[in-house]
Design an enzyme around this catalytic site. Structure first.
Site, PDB file in Angstrom:
ATOM      1  N   GLN A  21      37.972  39.197  37.072  1.00  0.00           N
ATOM      2  CA  GLN A  21      36.852  38.909  37.980  1.00  0.00           C
ATOM      3  C   GLN A  21      35.526  39.223  37.293  1.00  0.00           C
ATOM      4  O   GLN A  21      34.566  38.452  37.399  1.00  0.00           O
ATOM      5  CB  GLN A  21      37.011  39.710  39.273  1.00  0.00           C
TER       6      GLN A  21
ATOM      7  N   ARG B 132      46.434  50.646  46.244  1.00  0.00           N
ATOM      8  CA  ARG B 132      47.838  50.255  46.089  1.00  0.00           C
ATOM      9  C   ARG B 132      48.682  51.272  45.332  1.00  0.00           C
ATOM     10  O   ARG B 132      49.873  51.377  45.587  1.00  0.00           O
ATOM     11  CB  ARG B 132      47.937  48.897  45.379  1.00  0.00           C
TER      12      ARG B 132
ATOM     13  N   ASP C 130      48.687  42.271  40.015  1.00  0.00           N
ATOM     14  CA  ASP C 130      48.941  42.084  41.451  1.00  0.00           C
ATOM     15  C   ASP C 130      50.412  42.260  41.823  1.00  0.00           C
ATOM     16  O   ASP C 130      50.777  42.159  42.987  1.00  0.00           O
ATOM     17  CB  ASP C 130      48.457  40.696  41.892  1.00  0.00           C
TER      18      ASP C 130
ATOM     19  N   SER D 215      44.250  32.179  42.469  1.00  0.00           N
ATOM     20  CA  SER D 215      43.154  32.300  41.488  1.00  0.00           C
ATOM     21  C   SER D 215      42.632  30.924  41.091  1.00  0.00           C
ATOM     22  O   SER D 215      41.427  30.714  40.962  1.00  0.00           O
ATOM     23  CB  SER D 215      43.665  32.965  40.201  1.00  0.00           C
TER      24      SER D 215
HETATM   25  C1  S3P Z   1      41.859  37.947  40.049  1.00  0.00           C
HETATM   26  C2  S3P Z   1      41.778  39.006  39.196  1.00  0.00           C
HETATM   27  C3  S3P Z   1      42.395  40.319  39.467  1.00  0.00           C
HETATM   28  C4  S3P Z   1      43.425  40.221  40.581  1.00  0.00           C
HETATM   29  C5  S3P Z   1      42.934  39.410  41.749  1.00  0.00           C
HETATM   30  C6  S3P Z   1      42.603  37.996  41.318  1.00  0.00           C
HETATM   31  C7  S3P Z   1      41.189  36.677  39.671  1.00  0.00           C
HETATM   32  O1  S3P Z   1      41.386  41.227  39.855  1.00  0.00           O
HETATM   33  O2  S3P Z   1      43.804  41.514  41.010  1.00  0.00           O
HETATM   34  O3  S3P Z   1      43.907  39.379  42.770  1.00  0.00           O
HETATM   35  O4  S3P Z   1      41.492  35.620  40.286  1.00  0.00           O
HETATM   36  O5  S3P Z   1      40.379  36.698  38.757  1.00  0.00           O
HETATM   37  P1  S3P Z   1      40.534  42.093  38.784  1.00  0.00           P
HETATM   38  O6  S3P Z   1      39.749  41.147  37.977  1.00  0.00           O
HETATM   39  O7  S3P Z   1      39.677  42.996  39.600  1.00  0.00           O
HETATM   40  O8  S3P Z   1      41.571  42.842  37.984  1.00  0.00           O
END
Ligand code: S3P
Length: 441
Positions: free
Chosen positions: A170, A351, A320, A24
């Site tokens: 995200q 998942r 995750d 991330s």
């Molecule tokens: C992430 C947010 C998560 C996570 C992804 C990475 C990020 O997704 O599952 O692997 O780096 O902001 P979501 O925002 O869809 O929950």
């Protein structure tokens, strides 16, 4: 690549390891560096496919990048400083984070830009990003929910008010990045989720106000403020660490230290959940670096694992890691229950459904709904039938969970598409073979 075969558990161990860098943060570093003014440098950038896709996309947008094994340098031209040529096609590969966080940087593009990705990413929802970006003033063609899609920007971007209620970092981050291009104040009410983007804003002195409430945060961003290039030393990834933490918990008489991991409280739900299940984990050498909390993680095997009714407020901070947590629940004494997990079926693969299927293959009983799973744990679990893991859309975390199941719980396993791990954790098999003497054929 050929499937891997495993039919041997790992022997007891006492080890110290490092895992690959935080995904991330690596992707965010590259995106922020592309909008900064001047040369930004990252050390220990994750060299995985998702990050390499990010770098390729930025290069297509005219950003100069030098990448060596030691460091990565990105020469930003300031906010909206891309070279928007005609017919640009950006390939986000497998990465939801890249696909969803690059679009907000394109909302002023005078040209149409095409976004594509692999089979898994092409099945994932993009309306969650399209809707707020349309409110900012961007246009999308054709008007549909998924990639491939085209985005065209506008000269008349306006700030928005946005409510994020999935607990998706995200979505929150996409709106924050879009706000860089918007005059005035963008307001966000966001259910708690990982806060790396907020930390980047603060460190880069981009005007941001955050008011923390119990269940959500109120965020205000002042757009159109340029910021200077910066350096970053990227810490280890807790999501990658989680596989080795669980390997240790489920192996007999074993100990492990994982050095220099990002244990940001908005990311370490896995640790809190495993501790509630009786796991012996603690942090040492805690430091704060650019707003992120970094520590060495110490873990020992558990003789006794308790079942859990997992508090839903931990869902986002462990999002995750649920697959690998399910594996621990399979060996717990009693029935574990995980609820409000509909977002798990929105990931690289479904998942929640696939996790349940793998447990069933192992001989573990589950009860599944659209958003919950009950796992009937068995401390004496032995895998009797051969487990063949295939057709899972190359989801790296399904692959790694299956490998850890094979090496800690045992049985005969045939796991297809092992190279899927390269999207997030390229050193996974190297660490298993070198440090744990895993026999993987
Ligand atoms: C992430 C947010 C998560 C996570 C992804 C990475 C990020 O997704 O599952 O692997 O780096 O902001 P979501 O925002 O869809 O929950």
């Amino acid at each position: 690549m050929k499937p891997i075969l495993i039919d041997n558990k790992i022997n007891n161990f006492s080890k110290r390891i490092n895992v690959d860098a935080d995904k991330s943060i690596s992707i965010r570093w590259a995106l922020f560096a592309s909008q900064a003014i001047g040369k930004s440098t990252a050390y220990n950038l994750l060299m995985s496919e998702d990050v390499l896709s990010t770098i390729k996309c930025l290069k297509k947008l005219g950003i100069k990048i030098n990448l060596t094994k030691k460091k990565c340098e990105i020469y930003g031209n300031g906010i909206n400083g891309f070279n928007f040529k005609k017919n640009i096609v950006l390939n986000a590969g497998n990465s939801g984070t890249l696909g969803r966080l690059i679009l907000p940087l394109l909302i002023k593009s005078p040209e149409k830009i095409k976004l594509v990705g692999d089979k898994s990413l092409s099945k994932r929802d993009f309306t969650r990003i399209i809707n707020p970006l349309q409110k900012f003033g961007a246009e999308f063609f054709p008007n549909k929910k998924k990639i491939p899609l085209y985005i065209k920007g506008s000269n008349f971007i306006r700030p928005i008010s946005y409510i994020e209620n999935r607990g998706s970092a995200q979505c929150k981050s996409a709106v924050m990045l879009a706000s860089l291009n918007a005059p005035g104040i963008t307001k966000i009410k966001a259910k708690k989720s990982r806060n790396h983007t907020e930390n980047f804003f603060k460190n880069l002195n981009i005007p941001i106000k955050i008011r923390k409430k119990k269940n959500y945060d109120l965020i205000e961003v002042h757009g159109e403020k340029n910021f200077s290039a910066f350096k970053y030393k990227i810490p280890g990834d807790i999501s990658s660490s989680a596989f080795f933490i669980v390997l240790t918990i489920l192996s007999k008489n074993s100990k492990l230290i994982i050095r220099n991991v990002n244990i940001n409280p908005s990311r370490d739900g896995v640790i809190r959940i495993l501790k509630k299940m009786g796991a012996k984990i603690h942090y040492e050498n805690i430091k704060i670096y650019k707003g992120e909390k970094i520590a060495n993680i110490h873990v020992r095997s558990s003789k006794y694992i308790k079942s859990i009714k997992c508090p839903t407020k931990l869902n986002s901070s462990a999002i995750d890691e649920f697959l690998i947590i399910f594996l621990v629940a399979a060996k717990a004494s009693g029935v574990s229950y995980f609820n409000n997990l509909e977002e798990l079926n929105q990931k690289e693969s479904k998942r929640l459904n696939l996790g349940s299927k793998i447990l069933n293959l192992m001989g573990v009983k589950t009860k599944l709904t659209d958003n919950s799973i009950k796992i009937y744990g068995n401390p004496y679990l032995q895998v009797k039938k051969k487990c063949v893991i295939k057709n899972y859309l190359g989801d790296h975390r399904i692959m790694a969970m299956s490998t850890i199941a094979a090496l800690s719980i045992g049985g005969k396993w045939e796991i297809h598409n092992p190279d899927s791990i390269n999207t997030s954790f390229p050193s996974f098999f190297k660490i298993l073979k070198k440090n744990f003497k895993a026999r993987i054929i």
